[in-house]
Design a protein around this motif. Structure first.
Motif, PDB file in Angstrom:
ATOM      1  N   HIS A 172      53.818  32.534  34.353  1.00 39.86           N
ATOM      2  CA  HIS A 172      53.232  32.778  35.680  1.00 39.86           C
ATOM      3  C   HIS A 172      52.035  33.710  35.540  1.00 39.86           C
ATOM      4  O   HIS A 172      52.069  34.659  34.754  1.00 39.86           O
ATOM      5  CB  HIS A 172      54.285  33.427  36.596  1.00 39.86           C
ATOM      6  N   ILE A 173      50.990  33.422  36.304  1.00 40.72           N
ATOM      7  CA  ILE A 173      49.825  34.302  36.417  1.00 40.72           C
ATOM      8  C   ILE A 173      49.632  34.594  37.898  1.00 40.72           C
ATOM      9  O   ILE A 173      49.469  33.671  38.703  1.00 40.72           O
ATOM     10  CB  ILE A 173      48.548  33.652  35.847  1.00 40.72           C
ATOM     11  N   ALA A 174      49.647  35.857  38.275  1.00 39.45           N
ATOM     12  CA  ALA A 174      49.456  36.257  39.670  1.00 39.45           C
ATOM     13  C   ALA A 174      47.970  36.510  39.937  1.00 39.45           C
ATOM     14  O   ALA A 174      47.133  36.404  39.048  1.00 39.45           O
ATOM     15  CB  ALA A 174      50.278  37.511  39.965  1.00 39.45           C
ATOM     16  N   ASP A 175      47.665  36.873  41.170  1.00 43.66           N
ATOM     17  CA  ASP A 175      46.290  37.153  41.556  1.00 43.66           C
ATOM     18  C   ASP A 175      45.744  38.359  40.803  1.00 43.66           C
ATOM     19  O   ASP A 175      46.475  39.323  40.534  1.00 43.66           O
ATOM     20  CB  ASP A 175      46.196  37.425  43.064  1.00 43.66           C
ATOM     21  N   GLU A 176      44.467  38.285  40.507  1.00 39.91           N
ATOM     22  CA  GLU A 176      43.797  39.350  39.765  1.00 39.91           C
ATOM     23  C   GLU A 176      43.949  40.698  40.461  1.00 39.91           C
ATOM     24  O   GLU A 176      43.796  40.799  41.678  1.00 39.91           O
ATOM     25  CB  GLU A 176      42.308  38.988  39.660  1.00 39.91           C
ATOM     26  N   ILE A 177      44.245  41.726  39.661  1.00 44.62           N
ATOM     27  CA  ILE A 177      44.310  43.091  40.184  1.00 44.62           C
ATOM     28  C   ILE A 177      42.902  43.644  40.364  1.00 44.62           C
ATOM     29  O   ILE A 177      42.604  44.310  41.347  1.00 44.62           O
ATOM     30  CB  ILE A 177      45.119  44.000  39.238  1.00 44.62           C
ATOM     31  N   GLY A 178      42.033  43.378  39.397  1.00 41.77           N
ATOM     32  CA  GLY A 178      40.664  43.865  39.455  1.00 41.77           C
ATOM     33  C   GLY A 178      40.011  43.809  38.096  1.00 41.77           C
ATOM     34  O   GLY A 178      40.586  43.278  37.138  1.00 41.77           O
ATOM     35  N   VAL A 179      38.794  44.363  38.017  1.00 41.86           N
ATOM     36  CA  VAL A 179      38.029  44.322  36.779  1.00 41.86           C
ATOM     37  C   VAL A 179      37.591  45.719  36.364  1.00 41.86           C
ATOM     38  O   VAL A 179      37.423  46.611  37.193  1.00 41.86           O
ATOM     39  CB  VAL A 179      36.781  43.407  36.875  1.00 41.86           C
ATOM     40  N   VAL A 180      37.432  45.863  35.060  1.00 44.51           N
ATOM     41  CA  VAL A 180      36.825  47.060  34.489  1.00 44.51           C
ATOM     42  C   VAL A 180      35.568  46.581  33.758  1.00 44.51           C
ATOM     43  O   VAL A 180      35.631  45.663  32.944  1.00 44.51           O
ATOM     44  CB  VAL A 180      37.784  47.776  33.514  1.00 44.51           C
ATOM     45  N   ILE A 181      34.447  47.194  34.094  1.00 44.05           N
ATOM     46  CA  ILE A 181      33.174  46.847  33.478  1.00 44.05           C
ATOM     47  C   ILE A 181      32.805  47.948  32.504  1.00 44.05           C
ATOM     48  O   ILE A 181      32.845  49.129  32.849  1.00 44.05           O
ATOM     49  CB  ILE A 181      32.072  46.677  34.537  1.00 44.05           C
TER      50      ILE A 181
END
Length: 169
Positions: free
Chosen positions: A77-86
């Protein structure tokens, strides 16, 4: 895309100049209080499993491939993205001013049984091994290495995400 953090790996990087970009995906695989992390037996740090997209891959395809390669684990299972680190660094290519790495973090689940890893050469040299470890213990260990001359470039990013997970349980 929710930006969790922007990290400059060095001072003086021209982030507005000509930039080469790499996109990566990373799995946050939590069971109870433990995360599935990649431990480097050479350096002693913990990182989230994942890596760069190959041209034409979706985030889900890359995440499945990377977790299979680094952990020997199959995603269920893959859930919705938490966020990104740039992250920004100097480019090793002379025609570019900066290197920009955008890491997308996804909560995932994996099957119980792990198979063989398929590590790249540098991953083998670093002694990558999948391990279950608490967020607190991984964070504590990574923080002890942050000022080491052998600290990997990704360490600040992984410390940030571990702290983020602790703060947002």
């Amino acid at each position: 895309m929710r930006i969790l953090a922007e990290i400059r790996r060095a001072d003086g990087i021209n982030i507005h100049g000509k930039t080469i970009h790499r996109t990566a995906v990373r799995g946050i695989i939590l069971r109870g209080q433990n995360l599935l992390m990649i431990y480097s037996s050479t350096v002693g740090d913990y990182k989230f499993p994942g890596g760069g997209l190959i041209e034409g891959e979706t985030h889900a395809q890359a995440l499945r491939r990377e977790i299979q390669e680094e952990c020997g684990a199959s995603l269920t299972h893959i859930a919705d993205e938490i966020g990104v680190v740039i992250e920004y660094n100097f480019s090793i290519e002379p025609e570019y001013d900066a290197f920009k790495m955008t890491s997308h973090y996804y909560p995932c689940d994996v099957e119980d049984n792990f198979g063989a890893q398929k590590l790249d050469g540098y991953e083998q040299e670093l002694g990558f091994k999948p391990v279950w470890i608490s967020i607190v213990d991984a964070l504590r260990q990574n923080k002890t290495l942050i000022h080491s001359e052998h600290a990997p470039a990704w360490l600040r990013r992984e410390i940030f995400v571990l702290e983020y997970l602790l703060a947002n349980k």
